[in-house]
Write an enzyme that holds these catalytic residues in place. Structure first.
Site, PDB file in Angstrom:
ATOM      1  N   ASP A  52      -0.332  -7.320   1.097  1.00  0.00           N
ATOM      2  CA  ASP A  52      -1.273  -8.287   0.521  1.00  0.00           C
ATOM      3  C   ASP A  52      -0.581  -9.359  -0.313  1.00  0.00           C
ATOM      4  O   ASP A  52      -0.969 -10.534  -0.283  1.00  0.00           O
ATOM      5  CB  ASP A  52      -2.305  -7.560  -0.366  1.00  0.00           C
ATOM      6  CG  ASP A  52      -3.520  -7.135   0.453  1.00  0.00           C
ATOM      7  OD1 ASP A  52      -3.453  -7.217   1.699  1.00  0.00           O
ATOM      8  OD2 ASP A  52      -4.531  -6.729  -0.163  1.00  0.00           O
ATOM      9  N   ASN A  99      -5.722  -8.898   6.153  1.00  0.00           N
ATOM     10  CA  ASN A  99      -7.006  -8.386   5.663  1.00  0.00           C
ATOM     11  C   ASN A  99      -7.008  -8.431   4.139  1.00  0.00           C
ATOM     12  O   ASN A  99      -7.581  -7.568   3.479  1.00  0.00           O
ATOM     13  CB  ASN A  99      -7.218  -6.960   6.185  1.00  0.00           C
ATOM     14  CG  ASN A  99      -8.703  -6.562   6.180  1.00  0.00           C
ATOM     15  OD1 ASN A  99      -9.565  -7.377   5.825  1.00  0.00           O
ATOM     16  ND2 ASN A  99      -8.981  -5.341   6.546  1.00  0.00           N
ATOM     17  N   ASP A 322     -12.980   0.567  -6.285  1.00  0.00           N
ATOM     18  CA  ASP A 322     -11.843   1.047  -5.481  1.00  0.00           C
ATOM     19  C   ASP A 322     -11.446   2.467  -5.870  1.00  0.00           C
ATOM     20  O   ASP A 322     -11.271   3.339  -5.017  1.00  0.00           O
ATOM     21  CB  ASP A 322     -10.641   0.104  -5.635  1.00  0.00           C
ATOM     22  CG  ASP A 322     -10.830  -1.163  -4.816  1.00  0.00           C
ATOM     23  OD1 ASP A 322     -11.878  -1.286  -4.152  1.00  0.00           O
ATOM     24  OD2 ASP A 322      -9.937  -2.020  -4.844  1.00  0.00           O
ATOM     25  N   ARG A 397      -6.654   2.444   1.197  1.00  0.00           N
ATOM     26  CA  ARG A 397      -7.200   3.378   0.191  1.00  0.00           C
ATOM     27  C   ARG A 397      -7.718   4.665   0.829  1.00  0.00           C
ATOM     28  O   ARG A 397      -7.686   5.729   0.225  1.00  0.00           O
ATOM     29  CB  ARG A 397      -8.299   2.718  -0.641  1.00  0.00           C
ATOM     30  CG  ARG A 397      -7.801   1.525  -1.383  1.00  0.00           C
ATOM     31  CD  ARG A 397      -8.453   1.289  -2.733  1.00  0.00           C
ATOM     32  NE  ARG A 397      -7.837   0.103  -3.310  1.00  0.00           N
ATOM     33  CZ  ARG A 397      -6.671   0.089  -3.926  1.00  0.00           C
ATOM     34  NH1 ARG A 397      -5.982   1.197  -4.091  1.00  0.00           N
ATOM     35  NH2 ARG A 397      -6.153  -1.039  -4.387  1.00  0.00           N
TER      36      ARG A 397
END
Ligand code: DC
Length: 658
Positions: A52, A99, A322, A397
């Site tokens: 990311d 993403n 999250d 995750r």
């Protein structure tokens, strides 16, 4: 224990230790962008290096900024200093953002107000994640954004903005807080006072707090009126703070804290603590509600398991969307049910996380109920471990939180590399604090005595015992009974997957029937050797073999225990004897059973079997470099057992000292 498609995480016996966390993804990506927009040069320390953040690094030059790696997670960013010196490349710049939701949303806002021509796109899932609310807000400020395919979703085409005089912009806050965050970061580019009004209940507020705190460090203080209205003042401009230290990642901390709460602890994470600006540190409070023992300082948090284990809770997870996923897996280890509310945002993340978590929790045996914005988990009465593995939906995750299932038994995680989005070295970190159940791997040729030695060592230690050869023998026997030729790889492999077997004290049962004698017959011995040379059969038996690794330990014997099945075994022994000695031992055994056979024919047979086992293409019998050699030609069984016991104790000692 890796291959391309899955990682097998063996059962963990305990969790304990200290982890220095990698940098926060949320903070890294925000400050990279702010440093690029700021005047002056900024040294960023502790930056997360992951998929990311790589996307964000790739986008910085669009803003006229440059970055230099200084080593040890530090970078110098030369900021472009706002709007004055803009030079846009010819034509359209294409930015692929994978993403990465934070990068996509904040760059959309910044580039739309900055000027220039861009195409922003990502992986197919990114094109299913909504962005319409942000685009609507930006259009109020004069942004020219076109949806390439579907209204409200990426890919986007961005063109230079048209001047608009408005001083107020409205944005919806109830789908993703990233829309508000992106907008706030971009507003100083307008050069005048702008008020943002939030429509709907703002979700994930702590992420907006991170945005405001990061902006303040770069010299822009947005005025906040509750959670409804934010004002970026006239003349606001980003200035470099010269040096900025990125905190550890609080969401990543959740896996280790949960490990401590499940596996004993204490597990300490360093890099986040009481002074953290990240909302996900509240995860520690949620674990505490489940009964975990939590301690914290300015820069660290520690978790241990309570006496009597964790208990289920009901929690509003809006502030920790999250980290709440980690609670869902911790819930498997709690007494009573757990209900996580207010998690509608899970549906628009890397995948539909409510559906995905429910499906995978069910695979482990939990009873799960879901709604539009909640999940309710009743822990399993008995864990199941799916040989097909836990699916991860290209969602880092999901992979990381399900690693915690290894505290119950073997956990196979599919597509494990998806963790690279935020935590490329995750499994190595997990390994460091969560000790896998120990294994002694004993390999060797047939009749070397490894089975007898391994079984006795297991008994002395009180550990489990795996006779892996018996699995190949059982497969051959089942094939014979089903009338399947030993060479029919596809059918023999699917049989191996389905075998209903049970090992007892001195018994081996196939479909409920003791077959201890039957699998030792000559025809089955050579059948076993044949089916063992088929790659799909070996793959089918891999999960079964690894599943034997249970607390408190395993002694496993076979041909490829050290090389393929348990390459991380703490103690590896290659046990052999001269072929003459092995033939004589087998002769004595058979005579004892009243079977008469000549030594020369046994010798011949043994040489042939040795050749087949060691020359086959898949997992051939060989001594691995890190195995200890034990030649038992002149040793008694007791002497061989003693030798292995001493070596095993030594390796355990060495491991503890390390
Ligand atoms: O150890 P054993 O004789 O019971 O093994 C039976 C057969 O299975 C033998 O031909 C080798 C094969 N085998 C194997 O290929 N890999 C193992 N881990 C164990 C046995």
């Amino acid at each position: 224990m890796k291959n391309m498609d899955f990682i097998d995480l063996p059962q963990r016996s305990s969790a304990r230790g200290v982890i220095r966390l990698p940098g926060s993804k949320s903070i890294s990506n925000r400050v990279l962008l702010l440093a690029a927009l700021a005047s002056g040069s900024t040294e960023l320390h502790g930056v997360l290096e992951s998929g990311d953040t790589a996307r964000m690094f790739g986008a910085l030059k669009c803003l006229g900024a440059s970055s230099v790696a200084l080593g040890d997670h530090s970078y110098r960013i030369e900021g472009a200093g706002g709007c004055e010196k803009k030079v846009f490349p010819e034509g359209e710049t294409s930015l692929f953002l994978g993403n990465a939701g934070t990068a996509f949303r904040s760059l959309t806002a910044v580039l739309a107000l900055f000027g220039g021509n861009y195409r922003l796109h990502g992986v197919p899932r990114m094109h299913e994640r909504p962005i319409g609310d942000l685009v609507d807000a930006l259009r109020q400020l004069g942004a020219n954004i076109v949806y390439e395919n579907v209204e409200g979703y990426p890919p986007l085409r961005i063109r230079p903005p048209s001047p608009v005089e408005t001083g107020v912009v409205r944005v919806r806050g109830d789908v993703s807080s990233q829309f508000l965050s992106g907008l706030l970061i971009a507003l100083p580019l307008m050069g005048r006072e702008i008020a943002v009004e939030v429509i709907g209940e703002l979700i994930s507020k702590p992420y907006v707090e991170i945005t405001l705190a990061a902006m303040a460090c770069f010299g822009v203080d947005a005025v906040r009126e509750g959670w409804r209205r934010f004002i970026v003042p006239a003349g606001a401009a980003y200035r470099s703070p010269s040096v900025f230290h990125v905190e550890g990642d609080a969401s990543s901390a959740s896996y280790f804290l949960a490990a401590g709460a499940i596996g004993g602890g204490p597990v300490r994470v360093e890099g986040v603590g009481n002074k953290s600006i990240q909302g996900d540190i509240r995860f520690a409070g949620a674990l505490e509600k489940m009964g975990a023992i939590i301690d914290a300082g300015d820069d660290w948090i520690e978790a241990s398991a309570p006496d009597g284990g964790l208990r289920g809770i009901t929690l509003d997870c809006n502030p920790i969307p999250d980290a709440a996923m980690t609670l869902a897996v911790a819930a498997l280890f709690a007494r009573g049910e757990t209900r996580l509310d207010n998690i509608a945002s899970w549906r628009v993340k890397e995948t539909d996380r409510i559906a995905a978590m429910a499906a995978e929790l069910r695979k482990l045996g939990a009873h799960v109920e879901t709604g539009e914005d909640f999940i309710r988990i009743v822990p399993p009465a008995a864990f199941r471990f799916p040989p097909e593995g836990i699916d991860t939906y290209d969602d880092h995750r999901i992979a990381m939180c399900f690693s915690l299932a290894a505290f119950a038994g073997l956990a196979r995680i599919n597509d494990p590399a998806c963790v690279a989005k935020t935590f490329p070295d995750y499994y190595a970190y997990f390994e460091r604090i969560a000790g896998a159940v120990p294994v002694i791997a004993i390999d060797g040729p047939s009749a070397s005595g490894k089975g007898t030695v391994a079984a006795r060592v297991a008994r002395k230690l009180g550990w489990h015992y795996l006779d892996s050869g018996a699995l190949y023998r059982l497969t051959a026997l089942a094939a014979k009974r089903a009338g399947i030729p030993f060479s029919d790889e596809r059918r023999v492999a699917s049989l191996a997957l389905e075998l209903e077997i049970e090992f007892g004290e001195g018994t081996v049962c196939l479909s409920g029937q003791d077959v201890g004698e039957a699998i030792r017959q000559e025809e089955i011995s050579s059948g076993a050797s044949l089916v063992a040379s088929l790659p799909s059969v070996r793959n089918a038996l891999l999960f079964r073999q690894r599943a034997f690794r249970r607390f408190p330990g395993l002694v496993a014997d076979g041909r490829d225990m050290a090389t393929v099945v348990f390459p991380d075994a703490g103690c590896k022994v290659f046990l052999t004897a001269s072929v003459q000695a092995r033939a004589e031992r087998r002769h004595k055994q058979l005579i004892g059973k009243g079977i008469s056979v000549s030594i020369p024919s046994l010798l011949q047979d043994m040489k042939e079997r040795d050749a087949r086992d060691s020359q086959r293409n898949v997992a051939p019998l060989r001594k691995s470099e890190d195995s200890l050699l034990l030649d038992t030609t002149t040793l008694s069984v007791e002497q061989a057992v003693e030798w292995v016991m001493v070596r095993a104790a030594e390796t355990r000692q060495e491991k503890q000292e390390r």
